[in-house]
Write an enzyme that holds these catalytic residues in place. Structure first.
Site, PDB file in Angstrom:
ATOM      1  N   LEU A  44      55.074   8.011  64.908  1.00 47.46           N
ATOM      2  CA  LEU A  44      54.325   9.120  65.497  1.00 47.46           C
ATOM      3  C   LEU A  44      53.996  10.210  64.480  1.00 47.46           C
ATOM      4  O   LEU A  44      54.862  10.671  63.748  1.00 47.46           O
ATOM      5  CB  LEU A  44      55.138   9.724  66.652  1.00 47.46           C
ATOM      6  CG  LEU A  44      54.466  10.836  67.458  1.00 47.46           C
ATOM      7  CD1 LEU A  44      54.802  10.706  68.947  1.00 47.46           C
ATOM      8  CD2 LEU A  44      54.847  12.221  66.959  1.00 47.46           C
ATOM      9  N   ASN A  46      52.488  14.071  64.312  1.00 50.69           N
ATOM     10  CA  ASN A  46      52.014  15.230  65.089  1.00 50.69           C
ATOM     11  C   ASN A  46      51.478  16.328  64.176  1.00 50.69           C
ATOM     12  O   ASN A  46      50.511  16.032  63.452  1.00 50.69           O
ATOM     13  CB  ASN A  46      53.008  15.671  66.171  1.00 50.69           C
ATOM     14  CG  ASN A  46      54.400  16.016  65.719  1.00 50.69           C
ATOM     15  OD1 ASN A  46      55.067  15.249  65.046  1.00 50.69           O
ATOM     16  ND2 ASN A  46      54.877  17.180  66.104  1.00 50.69           N
ATOM     17  N   ASP A  47      52.041  17.508  64.182  1.00 47.34           N
ATOM     18  CA  ASP A  47      51.367  18.660  63.557  1.00 47.34           C
ATOM     19  C   ASP A  47      50.994  18.464  62.080  1.00 47.34           C
ATOM     20  O   ASP A  47      51.800  17.968  61.292  1.00 47.34           O
ATOM     21  CB  ASP A  47      52.285  19.891  63.570  1.00 47.34           C
ATOM     22  CG  ASP A  47      52.920  20.162  64.910  1.00 47.34           C
ATOM     23  OD1 ASP A  47      52.612  19.458  65.863  1.00 47.34           O
ATOM     24  OD2 ASP A  47      53.744  21.088  64.971  1.00 47.34           O
ATOM     25  N   GLN A  63      53.762  16.068  60.338  1.00 42.47           N
ATOM     26  CA  GLN A  63      55.021  15.752  61.006  1.00 42.47           C
ATOM     27  C   GLN A  63      55.051  14.263  61.319  1.00 42.47           C
ATOM     28  O   GLN A  63      54.080  13.708  61.840  1.00 42.47           O
ATOM     29  CB  GLN A  63      55.119  16.529  62.328  1.00 42.47           C
ATOM     30  CG  GLN A  63      55.433  17.992  62.152  1.00 42.47           C
ATOM     31  CD  GLN A  63      56.920  18.204  61.905  1.00 42.47           C
ATOM     32  OE1 GLN A  63      57.733  18.058  62.796  1.00 42.47           O
ATOM     33  NE2 GLN A  63      57.261  18.560  60.684  1.00 42.47           N
ATOM     34  N   TYR A 106      61.026  20.448  60.763  1.00 37.71           N
ATOM     35  CA  TYR A 106      59.933  20.809  61.673  1.00 37.71           C
ATOM     36  C   TYR A 106      58.805  21.540  60.935  1.00 37.71           C
ATOM     37  O   TYR A 106      58.873  21.778  59.732  1.00 37.71           O
ATOM     38  CB  TYR A 106      60.490  21.651  62.827  1.00 37.71           C
ATOM     39  CG  TYR A 106      61.021  20.814  63.982  1.00 37.71           C
ATOM     40  CD1 TYR A 106      61.228  19.440  63.863  1.00 37.71           C
ATOM     41  CD2 TYR A 106      61.309  21.406  65.214  1.00 37.71           C
ATOM     42  CE1 TYR A 106      61.703  18.689  64.932  1.00 37.71           C
ATOM     43  CE2 TYR A 106      61.789  20.660  66.287  1.00 37.71           C
ATOM     44  CZ  TYR A 106      61.988  19.301  66.139  1.00 37.71           C
ATOM     45  OH  TYR A 106      62.449  18.578  67.205  1.00 37.71           O
ATOM     46  N   SER A 107      57.805  21.942  61.703  1.00 40.03           N
ATOM     47  CA  SER A 107      56.542  22.397  61.123  1.00 40.03           C
ATOM     48  C   SER A 107      56.652  23.659  60.269  1.00 40.03           C
ATOM     49  O   SER A 107      57.533  24.489  60.469  1.00 40.03           O
ATOM     50  CB  SER A 107      55.520  22.631  62.223  1.00 40.03           C
ATOM     51  OG  SER A 107      55.074  21.380  62.685  1.00 40.03           O
ATOM     52  N   ARG A 167      60.173  28.989  65.615  1.00 39.62           N
ATOM     53  CA  ARG A 167      59.792  27.988  64.613  1.00 39.62           C
ATOM     54  C   ARG A 167      58.336  28.093  64.151  1.00 39.62           C
ATOM     55  O   ARG A 167      57.566  28.880  64.645  1.00 39.62           O
ATOM     56  CB  ARG A 167      60.067  26.586  65.160  1.00 39.62           C
ATOM     57  CG  ARG A 167      59.383  26.251  66.469  1.00 39.62           C
ATOM     58  CD  ARG A 167      59.671  24.789  66.849  1.00 39.62           C
ATOM     59  NE  ARG A 167      59.129  24.462  68.157  1.00 39.62           N
ATOM     60  CZ  ARG A 167      59.811  24.539  69.295  1.00 39.62           C
ATOM     61  NH1 ARG A 167      61.069  24.939  69.303  1.00 39.62           N
ATOM     62  NH2 ARG A 167      59.217  24.234  70.430  1.00 39.62           N
ATOM     63  N   ASP A 168      58.010  27.210  63.207  1.00 37.65           N
ATOM     64  CA  ASP A 168      56.647  27.017  62.691  1.00 37.65           C
ATOM     65  C   ASP A 168      56.140  28.210  61.875  1.00 37.65           C
ATOM     66  O   ASP A 168      55.097  28.800  62.186  1.00 37.65           O
ATOM     67  CB  ASP A 168      55.663  26.698  63.841  1.00 37.65           C
ATOM     68  CG  ASP A 168      56.154  25.591  64.749  1.00 37.65           C
ATOM     69  OD1 ASP A 168      56.983  24.779  64.292  1.00 37.65           O
ATOM     70  OD2 ASP A 168      55.729  25.534  65.925  1.00 37.65           O
ATOM     71  N   GLU A 224      53.982  28.232  69.885  1.00 43.33           N
ATOM     72  CA  GLU A 224      54.198  27.344  68.742  1.00 43.33           C
ATOM     73  C   GLU A 224      53.030  27.489  67.766  1.00 43.33           C
ATOM     74  O   GLU A 224      51.920  27.861  68.153  1.00 43.33           O
ATOM     75  CB  GLU A 224      54.265  25.876  69.201  1.00 43.33           C
ATOM     76  CG  GLU A 224      55.449  25.570  70.095  1.00 43.33           C
ATOM     77  CD  GLU A 224      55.599  24.077  70.414  1.00 43.33           C
ATOM     78  OE1 GLU A 224      56.733  23.625  70.516  1.00 43.33           O
ATOM     79  OE2 GLU A 224      54.576  23.379  70.566  1.00 43.33           O
TER      80      GLU A 224
END
Ligand code: FRU
Length: 465
Positions: A44, A46-47, A63, A106-107, A167-168, A224
């Site tokens: 997978l 994602n971002d 990600q 994470y992002s 986050r991010d 987010e």
């Protein structure tokens, strides 16, 4: 197949080479693989993360969970590009290999600083009892393409102000200083963005300025992926307010990706002065976690995840999910955001065909279609043998996109339309990006026709690398 938490968070090296080989085979059986969009080899995507320009190249990460079409233990995959159209993946990975990011890298974002590319990202730390502690972490990529993490977190969560959702980070320069904005949830369970400043430019000690002030409305239960960019000096904030009340700004997807444009950014008071109302960044079916930055050549560039959290896709059955959008250049016209693929994308165009189209059959679903509505009446196009229907109604000023039983609609004066199709991806740009509708669509094999409800004058280019 359902994945238990243990399966999703198992260590990467607990997966055998045979498992990965089988997964690659499975992915290769899909007839939906994109030809000129970025997808994960397996698992997978994602971002988009760390989109930047450094050491003479464009850098982009995403990600990734490698082992199946689910959200599990995430890392960052690294790509570089000379032209923002052709991207090359290398072996650099930002792995979840320290205590602070033990349940996922994470992002985050990237900024060139003192000859290195500084990455700022969220370490998704989980305690033994699976309690989440989000740490903001740092890492450097150097000119030799070596990645080194800072040993200690640079911002720890202040649980008197935020919950586990924090986050991010987006790191950016403004007026000669270095700032970061971080998305999250406050103790009243409202979506917030926090502004930090790195006063002494050491990238290690960060001072909290305040919560970013940009609206009096409640921003859902969590924000987010916030991004602040400056277009013609005007601040534009792009973010994902999960749980946003639809009376504040209407949207049709499970989670929205929104933006506001403001007059001025006052960093000392953390205020976006005179903000517009919230608007949908993309009116299609699948667009989230858009990352944007001010490039050194003056352009403002953005790229989106063409996917949504908590959503299944037809490719899941083959062991992969998610794609990134084309790279889009952002501009402002009369306070409205325009987004359009970078000029260099034209290099993918093969021979131009001028057609008075009723129906054509193609070898691949990989093309750009342009319609000039100055000379063209209202019409309806059916793409990919019926998988997607797009209706253009000049009188009511409505563009309607129908995918199976779902529909999306925008109201706009229709002058010009450019549609990019890539096997299971479509990106529709109206008036060079005044409105954008993007999404995934999964036609049956060999459905490769375009037909029109009445003869329609189009320019058509097959697109190929
Ligand atoms: C958005 C998001 C981010 C997080 C990342 C984890 O899609 O949930 O908030 O950092 O994905 O993969």
């Amino acid at each position: 197949q359902t994945w238990t938490r243990n399966e999703r968070y198992r260590s990467y090296d607990s997966y055998s080479a045979d498992y990965l080989e089988a997964l690659k085979k499975s992915v290769s059986r899909s007839h939906w693989r994109a030809r000129f969009h970025i997808e994960a080899e397996t698992g997978l995507l994602n971002d988009p993360n760390g989109f930047s320009y450094y050491n003479g190249k464009w850098h982009l990460f995403y990600q990734w969970f490698p082992f199946g079409a689910v959200h599990g233990l995430k890392s960052w995959v690294h790509l570089t590009s000379e032209d923002l159209v052709h991207f090359e993946k290398d072996d650099v990975l930002l792995l979840p290999d320290t205590t602070f990011d033990n349940a996922g890298a994470y992002s985050g974002s990237a900024l060139p600083i003192d000859g290195k590319l500084f990455l700022m990202y969220t370490g998704n730390h989980r305690t033994k009892d699976w309690m989440r502690i989000p740490y903001q972490l740092g890492a450097f990529l150097n000119e030799k393409n070596e990645l080194n993490k800072l040993e200690k977190p640079i911002i720890a969560p202040d649980f008197s102000e935020v919950t586990e959702h924090f986050r991010d980070p987006q790191i950016f320069r403004h007026d000669g200083c270095i700032y970061a904005i971080i998305g999250g949830q406050d103790l009243q369970e409202k979506g917030i963005i926090k502004l930090y400043k790195n006063e002494n430019k050491d990238l290690r000690s960060w001072q909290k300025v305040d919560n970013l002030k940009f609206t009096s409305d409640r921003m859902g239960y969590m924000i987010e992926c916030p991004n602040l960019v400056f277009i013609d000096e005007k601040p534009v904030l792009i973010f994902c307010p999960q749980g946003l009340d639809k009376t504040i700004s209407a949207y049709d997807n499970i989670y929205p990706n929104m933006y506001i444009a403001a007059e001025h950014f006052d960093a000392d008071s953390a205020e976006l002065v005179n903000p517009s109302r919230l608007r949908n960044l993309d009116d299609g079916f699948d667009c989230y976690a858009t990352q944007a930055f001010n490039a050194p050549d003056g352009r403002v560039l953005a790229i989106s995840w063409l996917g949504l959290p908590d959503t299944n896709y037809a490719t899941d059955a083959y062991g992969y999910q998610g794609a990134l959008s084309l790279v889009k250049e952002l501009s402002l016209k009369n306070g409205k955001l325009y987004q359009y693929p970078v000029e260099a994308l034209k290099s993918l165009r093969q021979e131009e065909q001028d057609l008075n189209l009723s129906k054509v059959s193609l070898k691949e679903n990989a093309y750009e279609l342009e319609i000039d509505f100055a000379a063209q009446e209202s019409t309806e196009l059916t793409l990919m043998g019926g998988a997607l229907l797009i209706k253009f109604d000049k009188e009511s000023k409505k563009v309607t996109v129908i995918r199976g039983s779902e529909k999306r609609q925008v109201e706009v004066n229709i002058h010009q339309v450019n549609i990019f199709v890539d096997e299971s991806i479509f990106e529709i740009f109206i008036n060079k990006g005044e409105k954008v509708l993007s999404g995934r669509v999964f036609p049956d094999k060999d459905l490769k026709t375009i037909s029109a409800s009445r003869p329609t004058q189009v320019k058509l280019w097959n697109l190929g690398k």
